[in-house]
Design a protein around this motif. Structure first.
Motif, PDB file in Angstrom:
ATOM      1  N   ASP A  13      -2.908 -12.449   7.591  1.00  0.00           N
ATOM      2  CA  ASP A  13      -2.946 -12.886   6.512  1.00  0.00           C
ATOM      3  C   ASP A  13      -2.759 -14.207   5.965  1.00  0.00           C
ATOM      4  O   ASP A  13      -3.186 -14.646   5.300  1.00  0.00           O
ATOM      5  CB  ASP A  13      -2.248 -11.394   5.848  1.00  0.00           C
ATOM      6  CG  ASP A  13      -2.560 -11.140   4.632  1.00  0.00           C
ATOM      7  OD1 ASP A  13      -3.559 -11.345   4.003  1.00  0.00           O
ATOM      8  OD2 ASP A  13      -1.921 -10.777   3.560  1.00  0.00           O
ATOM      9  N   ASP A  72       1.269 -14.388   0.078  1.00  0.00           N
ATOM     10  CA  ASP A  72       1.506 -13.474   1.289  1.00  0.00           C
ATOM     11  C   ASP A  72       3.434 -13.295   1.845  1.00  0.00           C
ATOM     12  O   ASP A  72       3.939 -12.714   2.691  1.00  0.00           O
ATOM     13  CB  ASP A  72       1.187 -13.615   2.828  1.00  0.00           C
ATOM     14  CG  ASP A  72       1.188 -12.404   3.721  1.00  0.00           C
ATOM     15  OD1 ASP A  72       1.193 -11.480   3.355  1.00  0.00           O
ATOM     16  OD2 ASP A  72       1.230 -12.554   4.900  1.00  0.00           O
ATOM     17  N   HIS A  94       1.969  -9.027  -1.854  1.00  0.00           N
ATOM     18  CA  HIS A  94       2.234  -7.332  -1.055  1.00  0.00           C
ATOM     19  C   HIS A  94       3.266  -7.048  -0.446  1.00  0.00           C
ATOM     20  O   HIS A  94       3.137  -6.097  -0.319  1.00  0.00           O
ATOM     21  CB  HIS A  94       0.758  -7.141  -0.745  1.00  0.00           C
ATOM     22  CG  HIS A  94       0.082  -7.280   0.525  1.00  0.00           C
ATOM     23  ND1 HIS A  94      -0.123  -6.640   1.766  1.00  0.00           N
ATOM     24  CD2 HIS A  94       0.515  -8.586   0.773  1.00  0.00           C
ATOM     25  CE1 HIS A  94       0.446  -7.345   2.980  1.00  0.00           C
ATOM     26  NE2 HIS A  94       0.399  -8.714   2.854  1.00  0.00           N
ATOM     27  N   HIS A  95       4.145  -7.871  -1.061  1.00  0.00           N
ATOM     28  CA  HIS A  95       6.128  -7.803   0.151  1.00  0.00           C
ATOM     29  C   HIS A  95       6.460  -7.632  -1.744  1.00  0.00           C
ATOM     30  O   HIS A  95       6.003  -7.047  -2.579  1.00  0.00           O
ATOM     31  CB  HIS A  95       6.238  -8.916   0.376  1.00  0.00           C
ATOM     32  CG  HIS A  95       5.436  -9.085   1.863  1.00  0.00           C
ATOM     33  ND1 HIS A  95       3.946  -9.444   2.355  1.00  0.00           N
ATOM     34  CD2 HIS A  95       5.285  -8.300   2.997  1.00  0.00           C
ATOM     35  CE1 HIS A  95       4.312  -9.543   2.900  1.00  0.00           C
ATOM     36  NE2 HIS A  95       4.603  -8.970   3.450  1.00  0.00           N
ATOM     37  N   THR A 116      -3.090  -9.507   1.727  1.00  0.00           N
ATOM     38  CA  THR A 116      -2.848 -10.743   0.089  1.00  0.00           C
ATOM     39  C   THR A 116      -4.677 -10.637   0.175  1.00  0.00           C
ATOM     40  O   THR A 116      -5.556 -10.550  -1.101  1.00  0.00           O
ATOM     41  CB  THR A 116      -2.248 -11.415   0.755  1.00  0.00           C
ATOM     42  OG1 THR A 116      -1.154 -11.695   0.947  1.00  0.00           O
ATOM     43  CG2 THR A 116      -2.359 -12.835  -0.557  1.00  0.00           C
ATOM     44  N   ASP A 146      -3.914  -7.166   8.482  1.00  0.00           N
ATOM     45  CA  ASP A 146      -2.676  -6.074   8.033  1.00  0.00           C
ATOM     46  C   ASP A 146      -2.642  -4.558   8.033  1.00  0.00           C
ATOM     47  O   ASP A 146      -1.700  -3.619   8.268  1.00  0.00           O
ATOM     48  CB  ASP A 146      -2.754  -6.355   5.986  1.00  0.00           C
ATOM     49  CG  ASP A 146      -1.560  -7.891   6.093  1.00  0.00           C
ATOM     50  OD1 ASP A 146      -0.862  -8.122   7.425  1.00  0.00           O
ATOM     51  OD2 ASP A 146      -1.268  -8.353   5.408  1.00  0.00           O
TER      52      ASP A 146
HETATM   53 MN   LIG Z   1      -0.143  -9.640   4.069  1.00  0.00          MN
END
Ligand SMILES: [Mn+2]
Length: 314
Positions: A13, A72, A94-95, A116, A146
């Motif tokens: 990713d 990411d 997306h964290h 992502t 992922d």
């Molecule tokens: Mn990722």
């Protein structure tokens, strides 16, 4: 020129998001160049080879003030060492939000989706741009990687919809077979040194008081062949011991995720980690191994538990 890059110890990713987002920005008239912060893992090398593209160049330093785009990731511990001196203009991630600060207003796009890649597909659509077959292949690969082909609890309906849309554009007719080939490539670790195995998918997280955090190093090996990894258990524990001392960590764990059976057995270095696993997760360690059951997502099932454990309750 914007430098676009994903986290250190990059996964599929992180690498593909940099490549695809740099191209998307280019199509929107924004000059951008993709980079990587480390060596691609075996799965990513497979994905790039199948796609017929080179890995982006390695980036080691940037001068203070350079304009960067993070994909990411957003935490400084996972980025370029002097991130605080750089000008972050965009983040697509997306964290969980970490210690990110910006010196100027920035474009920040965070969504709790599985990859992502899923988020980037939305950006193509919002920009009214079609997705070219190569980009579709890279985004699809990122989502499968992922989410462990939808096995991970991080998977959302949007990830599934994205794969259904991208597969025909990418010319991939058998998504299941392609995902298994990716996971086989990832699991074919050969005689990779133990230290490299440990660092392949490894992130440092600060837990507890921001002024005096406990730094924990959390490695993951996602594999279809966990027997291989446990066959090298003593070497890996020695590598964990070195890393803990060198980097001054409070704790280090290495989770061995069996992709096909969806289980997590974690290597536990010492009594310190053993105590935390017992108190935070309620699991016992035997012979340096703790069975974390179906907790296969570091992001969703391990990090939040440790965060809660180390955060003093008001
Ligand atoms: Mn990722």
């Amino acid at each position: 020129m914007l430098a676009v890059f994903g986290h250190q110890n990059p996964d599929t990713d992180a690498i593909t998001a940099a490549l695809v987002y740099a191209r998307l920005l280019g199509r929107q008239g924004i000059d951008a160049q993709a980079y990587r912060l480390g060596e691609p893992n075996f799965e990513t090398a497979f994905v790039l080879r199948e796609a017929g593209v080179d890995a982006p160049p390695l980036l080691e330093t940037l001068p203070a003030g350079a304009q960067v785009v993070l994909v990411d990731h957003n935490e400084s511990a996972q980025s370029l060492p002097n991130l605080h001196e750089l000008t972050v203009t965009r983040v697509v991630d997306h964290h969980k939000l970490g210690d990110l600060t910006t010196t100027q207003p920035a474009y920040l796009r965070f969504e709790p989706v599985g990859s992502t890649g899923t988020l980037l597909l939305k950006l193509f659509r919002e920009a009214g741009l079609s997705v070219e077959p190569l980009d579709a292949r890279l985004l699809l690969s990122a989502i499968l990687s992922d989410t462990l082909h939808f096995r991970s609890p991080t998977t959302t309906a949007e990830d599934r919809d994205a794969v259904a849309f991208l597969a025909p554009v990418a010319g991939i007719t058998d998504v299941e077979a392609y995902a298994l080939a990716m996971f086989a490539a990832k699991s074919d670790l050969g005689d990779t040194p133990a230290e490299t195995l440990l660092r392949m998918d490894y992130k440092v997280f600060p837990f507890g008081e921001p002024t005096a955090p406990h730094q924990w190093g959390l490695g993951v090996i996602e594999t279809t062949n966990p027997g291989y990894v446990f066959g090298r258990q003593s070497e890996l524990l020695a590598a964990m011991d070195n890393l803990k001392a060198e980097d001054g960590l409070s704790g280090v764990l290495l989770s061995v995720v069996d992709i096909l059976n969806e289980t997590n057995r974690t290597l536990v270095l010492s009594a310190t980690e053993e105590k935390v696993l017992r108190e935070a997760f309620g699991v016992e360690t035997q012979g340096h191994v703790a069975d974390l059951g179906a907790r296969i997502s570091r992001k969703k099932q391990v990090v939040p538990v440790l965060e809660t454990y180390f955060t003093p309750q008001g």
